[in-house]
Design an enzyme around this catalytic site. Sequence first.
Site, mmCIF file in Angstrom:
data_model
loop_
_atom_site.group_PDB
_atom_site.id
_atom_site.type_symbol
_atom_site.label_atom_id
_atom_site.label_comp_id
_atom_site.label_asym_id
_atom_site.label_seq_id
_atom_site.Cartn_x
_atom_site.Cartn_y
_atom_site.Cartn_z
ATOM 1 N N LYS A 1 -33.666 2.678 -17.478
ATOM 2 C CA LYS A 1 -34.710 3.103 -16.539
ATOM 3 C C LYS A 1 -34.459 4.549 -16.173
ATOM 4 O O LYS A 1 -33.321 5.039 -16.270
ATOM 5 C CB LYS A 1 -34.668 2.254 -15.265
ATOM 6 C CG LYS A 1 -35.983 2.227 -14.522
ATOM 7 C CD LYS A 1 -36.971 1.280 -15.171
ATOM 8 C CE LYS A 1 -38.296 1.271 -14.444
ATOM 9 N NZ LYS A 1 -39.127 0.137 -14.909
ATOM 10 N N SER B 1 -45.070 -2.341 -25.284
ATOM 11 C CA SER B 1 -44.342 -1.100 -25.601
ATOM 12 C C SER B 1 -43.558 -1.295 -26.907
ATOM 13 O O SER B 1 -43.486 -0.387 -27.739
ATOM 14 C CB SER B 1 -43.364 -0.744 -24.482
ATOM 15 O OG SER B 1 -43.996 0.043 -23.503
ATOM 16 N N LYS C 1 -34.530 0.441 -23.402
ATOM 17 C CA LYS C 1 -35.968 0.624 -23.168
ATOM 18 C C LYS C 1 -36.220 0.517 -21.679
ATOM 19 O O LYS C 1 -35.734 -0.409 -21.024
ATOM 20 C CB LYS C 1 -36.707 -0.516 -23.898
ATOM 21 C CG LYS C 1 -38.205 -0.395 -23.885
ATOM 22 C CD LYS C 1 -38.719 0.376 -25.082
ATOM 23 C CE LYS C 1 -40.189 0.736 -24.942
ATOM 24 N NZ LYS C 1 -40.464 1.810 -23.978
ATOM 25 N N THR D 1 -49.205 -5.220 -18.829
ATOM 26 C CA THR D 1 -48.401 -5.831 -17.763
ATOM 27 C C THR D 1 -49.249 -6.837 -16.988
ATOM 28 O O THR D 1 -48.821 -7.971 -16.735
ATOM 29 C CB THR D 1 -47.837 -4.735 -16.834
ATOM 30 O OG1 THR D 1 -47.103 -3.813 -17.645
ATOM 31 C CG2 THR D 1 -46.922 -5.325 -15.783
#
Length: 431
Positions: A105, A357, A69, A189
């Site tokens: 990423k 997420s 992820k 976040t």
Amino acid sequence: MTTTDVFEDALKRVRQLSANASIEQEVVESLMQPKALLKASLPVRMDDGSTRYFTGYRCRYNDILGPTKGGVRYHPQVSQAEVQALALWMTIKCALLGLPFGGSKGGVNVQPKELSPMELERLSRAYVRAMADFIGPDVDIPAPDVYTNARIMGWMMDEYEAIKRVRVPAVITGKPIPLGGSLGRDEATGRGAYLCIRQLAAKRGWQPEGMRVAIQGFGNAAHHLGRLLQQQGYRIVAISDSKGGIFSEQGFDIDSLWAEKQASRKMRAVYCEQSVCQLIEHREISNDELLALDVDLLIPAALEGVITAANVDSIRAKTIIEVANGPIETDAEVVLEARGVSIVPDVLANAGGVTVSYFEWVQNRSGYPWTLEQVRERLEQYMQQAFERVWQVAEADSISLRSAAYTSALQRISQATTAHGTREYFSNGDK
Ligand code: NAD
């Protein structure tokens, strides 16, 4: 720090902190290189009819705990080293939070501000065409990062579904709500970082009223965190974007700055009531000056490598909350720790994003959306548990919060890795 050594610096930190946490050498070895890396040339038809080729990356770092992820970044600094470092940090973060994910990423080396909306859409679709066999809801799940957003995630999902000829909303998170996004993902976040600060404040007996805060960056994460801190009485005295910052001793109204930035694309020191905005007294400062302010909380929320051996002596804040990934270089951290500066590490402070997420992925897979209250409540549980675990380890072993966070995460990775058998098991015939 240049982006070529950011990955080496990330590896150095893992080596150092795993030695402190007595993690088996085989586990450390398994984290010294990514599982897989895809580098692709992305052809994009520009509005003037020409074709430009952009370099795109996707790195799946470690998947011992589940599908990988990690976000996709559009920035001119994107490189293989940067993507690998960010993917390694995602591995640590997902393990720390107890999510069933490994880390990854992606990114494209591009200045997105120079692209038209249609060029941006073509680039995003080209990225997915190149990565379609490398990502997937059970393999690797992208999300937004610097200069990517919900709309871009929607284009990417659409392209993936067109290629696979099947509806797969769980292939990507951070999507627009009508396309299967989760309520509360946009603020996650910032909210996660706010929850860490709230717990830290309780531990330290801080009174938020009047505490002075400087934030570097004014994107998704910084905006929501700034707003929540201001609501609790913290004074945001400085804030910046890529072009520079503004300072006001009386503090800023974050929603006014945000509304102005959306309208004018500029950081302007305004206070707005309804649609009427007036300038407030302020001075302009550089990003370097912002980092050196004598504030109670310094919050880097832009890019990695902003506090280095070169500028660490100028840092005066006593507490740093790492909302950006990797803002403090390893050698600079040693200096800060020796000076008694406490640092809430990125793998904890910005973990709210990947946690929601995860919730989005769960909702997509079960076909059953949650309410905003459910999302916020469950985010709070995850963040509180992770913060408390890190705090307890740090207190018990008299180590930094980063060492404690890495210890917890590496132990989880270690348990999964050694469940397949260790050198000792195979060599001793231990049945
Ligand atoms: P964003 O694209 O919404 O905002 C980035 C901000 O950084 C912008 O305000 C931009 O002006 C500023 N910036 C860019 N270059 C800068 C420079 N050289 N100096 C100062 N400011 C600069 O990005 P975001 O999603 O808010 O991400 C910010 C940081 O938080 C990144 O390090 C990212 O990896 C991290 N993060 C984001 C998420 C998320 O869910 N969005 C999750 C975890 C971590």
